[in-house]
Scaffold this motif. Sequence first.
Motif, PDB file in Angstrom:
ATOM      1  N   GLN A 231      35.278 -17.305 -45.256  1.00 59.50           N
ATOM      2  CA  GLN A 231      33.952 -17.856 -45.535  1.00 59.50           C
ATOM      3  C   GLN A 231      32.966 -17.506 -44.417  1.00 59.50           C
ATOM      4  O   GLN A 231      31.794 -17.215 -44.660  1.00 59.50           O
ATOM      5  N   GLY A 232      33.454 -17.510 -43.188  1.00 56.50           N
ATOM      6  CA  GLY A 232      32.614 -17.118 -42.070  1.00 56.50           C
ATOM      7  C   GLY A 232      32.199 -15.662 -42.161  1.00 56.50           C
ATOM      8  O   GLY A 232      31.034 -15.308 -41.922  1.00 56.50           O
ATOM      9  N   GLN A 233      33.138 -14.805 -42.525  1.00 51.93           N
ATOM     10  CA  GLN A 233      32.819 -13.383 -42.683  1.00 51.93           C
ATOM     11  C   GLN A 233      31.819 -13.160 -43.817  1.00 51.93           C
ATOM     12  O   GLN A 233      30.895 -12.337 -43.691  1.00 51.93           O
ATOM     13  N   ALA A 234      32.005 -13.875 -44.915  1.00 55.77           N
ATOM     14  CA  ALA A 234      31.076 -13.748 -46.039  1.00 55.77           C
ATOM     15  C   ALA A 234      29.667 -14.195 -45.638  1.00 55.77           C
ATOM     16  O   ALA A 234      28.670 -13.572 -46.014  1.00 55.77           O
ATOM     17  N   SER A 235      29.594 -15.247 -44.849  1.00 55.79           N
ATOM     18  CA  SER A 235      28.285 -15.719 -44.385  1.00 55.79           C
ATOM     19  C   SER A 235      27.635 -14.706 -43.450  1.00 55.79           C
ATOM     20  O   SER A 235      26.412 -14.516 -43.470  1.00 55.79           O
ATOM     21  N   MET A 236      28.437 -14.032 -42.634  1.00 52.95           N
ATOM     22  CA  MET A 236      27.908 -12.984 -41.759  1.00 52.95           C
ATOM     23  C   MET A 236      27.334 -11.841 -42.591  1.00 52.95           C
ATOM     24  O   MET A 236      26.258 -11.302 -42.283  1.00 52.95           O
ATOM     25  N   THR A 237      28.051 -11.474 -43.649  1.00 55.70           N
ATOM     26  CA  THR A 237      27.574 -10.412 -44.531  1.00 55.70           C
ATOM     27  C   THR A 237      26.241 -10.780 -45.166  1.00 55.70           C
ATOM     28  O   THR A 237      25.349  -9.937 -45.323  1.00 55.70           O
ATOM     29  N   ASP A 238      26.097 -12.060 -45.491  1.00 48.51           N
ATOM     30  CA  ASP A 238      24.855 -12.549 -46.101  1.00 48.51           C
ATOM     31  C   ASP A 238      23.790 -12.891 -45.056  1.00 48.51           C
ATOM     32  O   ASP A 238      22.724 -13.401 -45.418  1.00 48.51           O
ATOM     33  N   ARG A 239      24.094 -12.619 -43.785  1.00 54.36           N
ATOM     34  CA  ARG A 239      23.168 -12.889 -42.681  1.00 54.36           C
ATOM     35  C   ARG A 239      22.827 -14.370 -42.556  1.00 54.36           C
ATOM     36  O   ARG A 239      21.748 -14.747 -42.104  1.00 54.36           O
ATOM     37  N   LYS A 240      23.780 -15.216 -42.919  1.00 55.85           N
ATOM     38  CA  LYS A 240      23.617 -16.660 -42.768  1.00 55.85           C
ATOM     39  C   LYS A 240      24.325 -17.065 -41.477  1.00 55.85           C
ATOM     40  O   LYS A 240      25.465 -17.547 -41.485  1.00 55.85           O
TER      41      LYS A 240
ATOM     42  N   ALA B 197      41.504 -15.959 -32.484  1.00 55.07           N
ATOM     43  CA  ALA B 197      40.833 -14.992 -31.604  1.00 55.07           C
ATOM     44  C   ALA B 197      39.714 -14.271 -32.346  1.00 55.07           C
ATOM     45  O   ALA B 197      38.606 -14.108 -31.824  1.00 55.07           O
ATOM     46  N   ASP B 198      39.982 -13.830 -33.572  1.00 57.13           N
ATOM     47  CA  ASP B 198      38.952 -13.139 -34.358  1.00 57.13           C
ATOM     48  C   ASP B 198      37.799 -14.081 -34.694  1.00 57.13           C
ATOM     49  O   ASP B 198      36.634 -13.658 -34.757  1.00 57.13           O
ATOM     50  N   ALA B 199      38.132 -15.363 -34.912  1.00 55.74           N
ATOM     51  CA  ALA B 199      37.078 -16.339 -35.183  1.00 55.74           C
ATOM     52  C   ALA B 199      36.202 -16.532 -33.942  1.00 55.74           C
ATOM     53  O   ALA B 199      34.982 -16.725 -34.052  1.00 55.74           O
ATOM     54  N   LYS B 200      36.810 -16.458 -32.783  1.00 48.33           N
ATOM     55  CA  LYS B 200      36.047 -16.573 -31.533  1.00 48.33           C
ATOM     56  C   LYS B 200      35.059 -15.419 -31.405  1.00 48.33           C
ATOM     57  O   LYS B 200      33.897 -15.607 -31.016  1.00 48.33           O
ATOM     58  N   LEU B 201      35.506 -14.231 -31.752  1.00 49.86           N
ATOM     59  CA  LEU B 201      34.606 -13.080 -31.741  1.00 49.86           C
ATOM     60  C   LEU B 201      33.517 -13.234 -32.799  1.00 49.86           C
ATOM     61  O   LEU B 201      32.355 -12.898 -32.558  1.00 49.86           O
ATOM     62  N   GLY B 202      33.913 -13.737 -33.976  1.00 49.45           N
ATOM     63  CA  GLY B 202      32.922 -13.960 -35.034  1.00 49.45           C
ATOM     64  C   GLY B 202      31.863 -14.960 -34.605  1.00 49.45           C
ATOM     65  O   GLY B 202      30.673 -14.807 -34.916  1.00 49.45           O
ATOM     66  N   LEU B 203      32.281 -15.957 -33.860  1.00 53.19           N
ATOM     67  CA  LEU B 203      31.353 -16.964 -33.361  1.00 53.19           C
ATOM     68  C   LEU B 203      30.342 -16.314 -32.411  1.00 53.19           C
ATOM     69  O   LEU B 203      29.129 -16.563 -32.489  1.00 53.19           O
TER      70      LEU B 203
END
Length: 327
Positions: free
Chosen positions: A51-60, A82-88
């Motif tokens: 869901q976090g990745q999808a929101s990044m794609t949507d620029r949210k 770890a990947d979530a930390k980078l996503g953050l």
Amino acid sequence: MATDRTRMTRVMARLRVGVVLGLAVVAGACATKRGNIPTGITEPDKYLFEQGQASMTDRKWFTAREYFQQLVDGYPQSPLRADAKLGLGDAYLSDGSTEGKLRAEREFQEFLSYFPTHQRADYAQYKLAMTHFQQMPKAERDQTETKAALEQFEAFRTRYPNSALMPDVQANERIARDRLSESIYKVGYFYHKARWYPGAISRFRQVVQEDPQYSGRDAVYFYLAEALVTVRLEAEALPLLEKLEQEFVESEFLLQGAALREQVKTTLAQRTPGTEGSPAAATPGAPAGGAVITPGTPATGAAETPVVKPGTPPAPGKPAVDVKPVP
């Protein structure tokens, strides 16, 4: 009248119910966006990450941060933490605000502290440098962030020399170095226009020594040479004018540089003892070592020995005192 009032009361009651239900739906939707995991999800950490990745794609960016933050805080043993930390960090960096960049810097620093051997540590180091890179000001302003970006790019090249991100690092590092060199050059150019040549020479020399690949070095070569000629340091100016011609096929300074180069060559030739056309060569029978015959010495014959005056002045064209630019 009673009937009309009754109808109005019923309508208002229905509106209140509708508003309450609408608020409930909105609240439910907001709750879902804030990371509430639907019933039946067997891998909640994976769900949050996707869901976090999808929101990044949507620029949210805000929504993405909430999903990633819930994963980081709620699932410390998850392989996706770890990947979530980078996503953050990416979500903070992408929102474009100064506060976001500062938060992103902290997230990437923490990643490198918590996961120093992670396979994506090079990515975290690169993005850490980019938090400073994206805050670089114009050349006329303080370059603290530019210097910080260069330090982090240097750390990347030292730690991850074989990273696939190296081309991106080198390209952005060149931009940062150009920004810093341009800042120093502009100070030198200001001094040059103000005719304070020691200050101009100091700044131009700094650019040449610290950043020999500076994209705008043709201007540095020319103005440094021009300042050196002005303070009669032509011997140092000549190599700069030759480099200008050798390193640049196109430059607005090529014609001016060529004219100045010929002027410098002529001046240096006139100062060289024994050079054709120099004052020393033009005086037949001049004594060796630049001695001067005292005017008015009476001639006593062909064998008369000339009197040499002590304290022979310097040769024409040579300054009596060496000019040393102030750093």
